[in-house]
Write a protein that holds these residues in place. Structure first.
Motif, PDB file in Angstrom:
ATOM      1  N   VAL A  40      16.979  15.972  13.300  1.00 58.83           N
ATOM      2  CA  VAL A  40      16.936  14.429  12.916  1.00 58.83           C
ATOM      3  C   VAL A  40      16.234  13.451  13.761  1.00 58.83           C
ATOM      4  N   MET A  41      16.167  13.712  15.157  1.00 58.33           N
ATOM      5  CA  MET A  41      15.371  13.111  15.846  1.00 58.33           C
ATOM      6  C   MET A  41      13.739  13.058  15.713  1.00 58.33           C
ATOM      7  N   VAL A  42      13.402  14.340  15.248  1.00 59.94           N
ATOM      8  CA  VAL A  42      11.884  14.547  14.803  1.00 59.94           C
ATOM      9  C   VAL A  42      11.700  13.847  13.706  1.00 59.94           C
ATOM     10  N   HIS A  43      12.524  13.973  12.666  1.00 55.53           N
ATOM     11  CA  HIS A  43      12.035  13.314  11.354  1.00 55.53           C
ATOM     12  C   HIS A  43      12.449  11.831  11.586  1.00 55.53           C
ATOM     13  N   ILE A  44      13.390  11.232  12.541  1.00 58.44           N
ATOM     14  CA  ILE A  44      13.431   9.778  12.608  1.00 58.44           C
ATOM     15  C   ILE A  44      12.045   9.301  13.274  1.00 58.44           C
ATOM     16  N   ARG A  45      11.505  10.098  14.193  1.00 59.54           N
ATOM     17  CA  ARG A  45      10.027   9.612  14.665  1.00 59.54           C
ATOM     18  C   ARG A  45       9.223   9.711  13.598  1.00 59.54           C
ATOM     19  N   LYS A  46       9.186  10.680  12.773  1.00 59.63           N
ATOM     20  CA  LYS A  46       7.890  10.604  11.770  1.00 59.63           C
ATOM     21  C   LYS A  46       8.312   9.543  10.835  1.00 59.63           C
ATOM     22  N   LEU A  47       9.364   9.299  10.449  1.00 57.24           N
ATOM     23  CA  LEU A  47       9.696   8.280   9.725  1.00 57.24           C
ATOM     24  C   LEU A  47       9.316   6.823  10.382  1.00 57.24           C
ATOM     25  N   ARG A  48       9.451   6.423  11.368  1.00 50.10           N
ATOM     26  CA  ARG A  48       9.297   5.413  12.198  1.00 50.10           C
ATOM     27  C   ARG A  48       7.625   5.167  12.403  1.00 50.10           C
ATOM     28  N   GLU A  49       6.752   6.149  12.393  1.00 45.55           N
ATOM     29  CA  GLU A  49       5.237   6.452  12.561  1.00 45.55           C
ATOM     30  C   GLU A  49       5.024   5.811  11.315  1.00 45.55           C
ATOM     31  N   LYS A  50       5.699   6.030  10.173  1.00 45.29           N
ATOM     32  CA  LYS A  50       5.171   5.817   8.792  1.00 45.29           C
ATOM     33  C   LYS A  50       5.537   4.175   8.433  1.00 45.29           C
ATOM     34  N   ILE A  51       6.877   3.530   8.848  1.00 46.78           N
ATOM     35  CA  ILE A  51       7.069   2.463   8.498  1.00 46.78           C
ATOM     36  C   ILE A  51       7.304   1.295   9.359  1.00 46.78           C
ATOM     37  N   GLU A  52       6.832   1.964  10.615  1.00 47.11           N
ATOM     38  CA  GLU A  52       7.320   0.761  11.585  1.00 47.11           C
ATOM     39  C   GLU A  52       5.696   0.194  12.070  1.00 47.11           C
ATOM     40  N   ALA A  53       5.659  -1.235  12.337  1.00 46.56           N
ATOM     41  CA  ALA A  53       4.572  -1.695  12.822  1.00 46.56           C
ATOM     42  C   ALA A  53       4.435  -1.153  14.397  1.00 46.56           C
ATOM     43  N   SER A  54       5.250  -0.955  14.972  1.00 43.98           N
ATOM     44  CA  SER A  54       5.265  -0.332  16.529  1.00 43.98           C
ATOM     45  C   SER A  54       6.434   0.723  16.359  1.00 43.98           C
ATOM     46  N   PRO A  55       6.058   1.941  16.222  1.00 42.18           N
ATOM     47  CA  PRO A  55       7.188   2.929  16.363  1.00 42.18           C
ATOM     48  C   PRO A  55       8.038   2.916  17.677  1.00 42.18           C
ATOM     49  N   SER A  56       7.357   2.513  18.777  1.00 38.72           N
ATOM     50  CA  SER A  56       8.002   2.696  20.155  1.00 38.72           C
ATOM     51  C   SER A  56       8.972   1.307  20.309  1.00 38.72           C
ATOM     52  N   SER A  57       8.902   0.515  19.249  1.00 37.50           N
ATOM     53  CA  SER A  57       9.708  -0.760  19.304  1.00 37.50           C
ATOM     54  C   SER A  57      10.411  -0.950  17.824  1.00 37.50           C
ATOM     55  N   GLN A  81       0.850  -1.100  -0.026  1.00 33.71           N
ATOM     56  CA  GLN A  81       0.116   0.010  -0.142  1.00 33.71           C
ATOM     57  C   GLN A  81       0.942   1.268   0.017  1.00 33.71           C
ATOM     58  N   PRO A  82       0.710   2.156  -1.055  1.00 33.07           N
ATOM     59  CA  PRO A  82       1.154   3.550  -0.867  1.00 33.07           C
ATOM     60  C   PRO A  82       1.114   4.190   0.185  1.00 33.07           C
ATOM     61  N   ILE A  83       2.378   4.949   0.692  1.00 29.60           N
ATOM     62  CA  ILE A  83       2.411   5.871   1.939  1.00 29.60           C
ATOM     63  C   ILE A  83       3.302   6.792   1.593  1.00 29.60           C
ATOM     64  N   GLU A  84       2.080   8.082   2.150  1.00 23.39           N
ATOM     65  CA  GLU A  84       2.999   9.371   1.806  1.00 23.39           C
ATOM     66  C   GLU A  84       3.980   9.768   3.015  1.00 23.39           C
ATOM     67  N   LEU A  85       4.977  10.383   2.325  1.00 26.19           N
ATOM     68  CA  LEU A  85       6.188  10.886   3.167  1.00 26.19           C
ATOM     69  C   LEU A  85       6.578  12.292   2.925  1.00 26.19           C
ATOM     70  N   PRO A  86       6.597  13.228   4.019  1.00 21.90           N
ATOM     71  CA  PRO A  86       7.092  14.617   3.491  1.00 21.90           C
ATOM     72  C   PRO A  86       8.426  14.506   3.023  1.00 21.90           C
ATOM     73  N   ALA A  87       8.607  15.398   2.329  1.00 23.73           N
ATOM     74  CA  ALA A  87       9.930  15.659   1.323  1.00 23.73           C
ATOM     75  C   ALA A  87      11.064  15.039   2.017  1.00 23.73           C
ATOM     76  N   GLN A  88      11.524  15.703   3.088  1.00 24.95           N
ATOM     77  CA  GLN A  88      12.744  15.593   3.664  1.00 24.95           C
ATOM     78  C   GLN A  88      12.694  14.106   4.791  1.00 24.95           C
ATOM     79  N   VAL A  89      11.538  13.579   5.156  1.00 24.52           N
ATOM     80  CA  VAL A  89      11.355  12.233   5.759  1.00 24.52           C
ATOM     81  C   VAL A  89      11.791  11.209   4.513  1.00 24.52           C
TER      82      VAL A  89
END
Length: 238
Positions: free
Chosen positions: A197-214, A153-161
């Motif tokens: 960097v930390m903010v964008h890592i968090r945004k990326l994890r929220e998009k591609i990780e099944a569990s962003p906290s893990s 399924q396509p997911i949308e990511l902000p340009a810098q993410v």
């Protein structure tokens, strides 16, 4: 095209600045710097280089001492840069694994030309081409279409993410500090208090990780930085 990855190991700031300036003008855009043998070894353990410019006279271990150590962990070509110009000095350099030996003072344009000629011989006349598609388990990144999919399924990511994810895809299983990521992805000098960097890592994890906290794809190596695990089987490191 994937640009060559260069490392300059030089403790004289004037020479280092001159080399970086000229090499960037000659289209070498991916250049890392180290001021000591220890720093060079650390970088070589976390990143792959195509060619290393190595000064012989360094604080701590000399270039002659560190060259064999680099050879054990990297297949990069190694050019010595040194004021030592006798035949015996040159033979010593080649004996420990150097691919070329350039004496100071040198013309930086000649250094750039010798690097280009060496890389052409090493990789052939065909440029190294960039992959159009990265597929890592449920995650796929199509660079030609600029599209990211998760479980088809396509997911949308902000340009810098998206650029951050693309950088990770191009450098799997490599450890990067926050400052390295900022300088490579954003192309600017990093200041320690910046949380970009930390903010964008968090945004990326929220998009591609099944569990962003893990996270399984983008793991934190505590105190050191972040690493992208292509198989998605990573874990947070203590």
């Amino acid at each position: 095209m994937i640009e060559p990855q260069l490392l300059i190991v030089e403790d004289e700031q004037t020479i280092l600045f001159m080399l970086v300036t000229i090499l960037k003008r000659e289209s070498f855009l991916h250049i890392d710097k180290a001021g000591s043998a220890e720093e060079a070894l650390t970088l070589c353990r976390t990143k792959s280089y195509d060619l290393i410019l190595l000064d012989i006279t360094l604080p701590g271990q000399s270039g002659l001492e560190v060259c064999p150590l680099i050879r054990e962990i990297s297949d990069a070509s190694i050019f010595f840069l040194t004021a030592r110009s006798t035949d015996l000095d040159k033979l010593s350099g080649f004996a420990v694994g150097a691919d070329d030996y350039i004496t100071k003072p040198f013309n930086p344009l000649e250094v750039a030309a010798r690097i280009k000629a060496h890389l052409r011989r090493r990789f052939g006349n065909e440029p190294k081409t960039e992959a159009n598609l990265f597929e890592y388990g449920p995650l796929s990144v199509n660079t030609k279409a600029g599209q990211v999919k998760l479980h088809g399924q396509p997911i949308e990511l902000p340009a810098q993410v998206y650029q951050l994810l693309l950088f990770f895809c191009r450098h799997p299983n490599q450890l990067f500090s926050k400052s390295q990521l900022y300088e490579k992805v954003w192309g600017e000098e990093f200041f320690g208090e910046d949380n970009t960097v930390m903010v964008h890592i968090r945004k990326l994890r929220e998009k591609i990780e099944a569990s962003p906290s893990s996270p399984k794809f983008i793991v934190t190596v505590r105190g050191l930085g972040y690493k992208f695990i292509p198989e998605g089987g990573g874990h947070e490191s203590a």
